[in-house]
Design a protein around this motif. Structure first.
Motif, mmCIF file in Angstrom:
data_model
loop_
_atom_site.group_PDB
_atom_site.id
_atom_site.type_symbol
_atom_site.label_atom_id
_atom_site.label_comp_id
_atom_site.label_asym_id
_atom_site.label_seq_id
_atom_site.Cartn_x
_atom_site.Cartn_y
_atom_site.Cartn_z
ATOM 1 N N THR A 87 0.791 -1.224 0.000
ATOM 2 C CA THR A 87 0.000 0.000 0.000
ATOM 3 C C THR A 87 0.830 1.285 0.000
ATOM 4 N N ARG A 126 0.005 4.622 -1.876
ATOM 5 C CA ARG A 126 -1.169 5.441 -1.543
ATOM 6 C C ARG A 126 -0.759 6.803 -1.003
ATOM 7 N N TRP A 154 -11.063 -3.977 -3.567
ATOM 8 C CA TRP A 154 -10.400 -2.960 -2.743
ATOM 9 C C TRP A 154 -9.538 -2.054 -3.607
ATOM 10 N N GLN A 211 -9.564 2.576 -4.754
ATOM 11 C CA GLN A 211 -8.479 3.510 -4.488
ATOM 12 C C GLN A 211 -8.481 4.727 -5.408
ATOM 13 N N ARG A 237 -12.877 -0.484 6.349
ATOM 14 C CA ARG A 237 -12.204 -0.260 7.642
ATOM 15 C C ARG A 237 -11.483 -1.521 8.093
ATOM 16 N N ASP A 272 -8.334 -1.917 6.035
ATOM 17 C CA ASP A 272 -7.307 -0.939 6.414
ATOM 18 C C ASP A 272 -6.655 -1.285 7.749
#
Length: 326
Positions: A182, A185, A263, A267, A300, A303
């Motif tokens: 990730t 990001r 997912w 993004q 959530r 993450d």
């Protein structure tokens, strides 16, 4: 399948197909060109119109495979290929950003892919031995000459992106992006959004790990054996990530791979996952992920999953040195 608009001249399907595993990297003993061609044809039937490859995959055989498979579909699809890496001894790669090399590489890709114009031509790696303005300027000339429609770049820093974008517009940036990778990001994704640039997310299912089908450390001939996330210790630790994805998947009657792709799609509207596969079963499963809508609680929970043990650095694909010796 809905489309994602990367630029005014390039709209592609919500997900693409990464073709590298068909000829390069994963379990070479299992490669099957006939089945790979069937996968490519099924992808077209499913509405996938972006196929990602590179001249170094094989080398060259992946482009040749796509050229054969897409011969009857040239007007329906976009082929994204790459240049700037050269296969060297011991499975290592060397960078070559010299203008004369890139021009010759483009001609080779056009010939192998059996097309007159490349939909998206991507610089695989920046060559530190060549002024970046020379490399990118040469690629821009290929667009001006009609041999390439759009330019992309892979594994560049934000500073490099800013610099080349000022010379000739970038249509798409390619980087790894997934539930267990990730880091982009924080910088690359925001830069792409700010500048209206597409983001091609390779390995959105964690190089196979996030499917739940990788049970042990890959063999020595498999490129994943050099990925620290696939060591025996890391595989055990990273099981917690997979368990979390399975929990989310159970709520939707989906698979961990589908949750992973869904997912990635959350993004950004400019993000296009390009999961790679050489099996129709997995292709169809991946394509169905476009219909999966993750809820706020799902996001959530994802993450809050632990970071991957052994996560690779952004440029750890065994690229050595600068350009090849003369």
């Amino acid at each position: 399948m809905r489309d994602t608009r990367l630029t005014d001249t390039l709209s592609v399907s919500a997900i693409g197909l990464g073709c590298s595993p068909m000829s390069h990297g994963y379990n070479p003993a299992e490669r099957d060109d006939k089945e790979s061609i069937r996968v490519i044809h099924r992808a077209v039937e499913l509405g996938i119109n972006l196929f990602d490859t590179a001249d170094v995959y094989g080398p060259f055989s992946n482009e040749e495979l796509l050229g054969r498979a897409l011969r009857e579909h040239r007007d329906e699809v976009h082929v994204a290929t790459k240049c700037g890496l050269v296969a060297g001894p011991g499975g290592k790669f060397q960078r070559n950003g010299r203008p004369e090399y890139l021009r010759a590489a483009c001609e080779g890709s056009l010939r192998r892919l059996q097309v007159d114009t490349l939909g998206l031509y991507q610089l695989h790696r920046v060559d530190p031995a060549v002024p970046l303005e020379d490399t990118w300027g040469a690629l821009g000339e290929l667009v001006t000459e009609g041999k390439v429609r759009n330019l992309g770049i892979s594994h560049a820093t934000c500073e490099e992106l800013e610099f080349v974008h000022s010379i000739f517009p970038i249509a798409a940036v390619q980087y790894e992006l997934s539930v267990w990778s990730t880091h982009n990001r924080d910088d690359i994704l925001p830069w792409c959004r700010k500048n209206g640039v597409g983001f091609l997310a390779f390995a959105p299912i964690g190089r196979g790990f996030l499917t739940g089908t990788v049970g042990s450390t890959p063999g020595i001939e498999d490129s994943r054996s050099r990925d620290p996330r696939f060591s025996a210790e890391a595989l055990r630790a990273n099981q917690a990530i997979l368990d979390g994805l399975r929990t989310v998947a159970a709520r939707h009657g989906a698979t961990p791979a589908q949750v992973s792709i869904a997912w990635t799609l959350t993004q950004g509207d400019n993000v296009v996952p390009i999961p790679g596969t050489r099996r129709r079963r997995w292709l169809e499963e991946n394509a169905a992920a476009v219909q999966l809508r993750l809820e706020a609680q799902d996001l959530r929970d994802i993450d809050n999953l632990p970071a991957a043990t052994g996560e690779m650095s952004w440029d750890s694909t065994r690229v050595v040195g600068a350009r090849p010796a003369e």
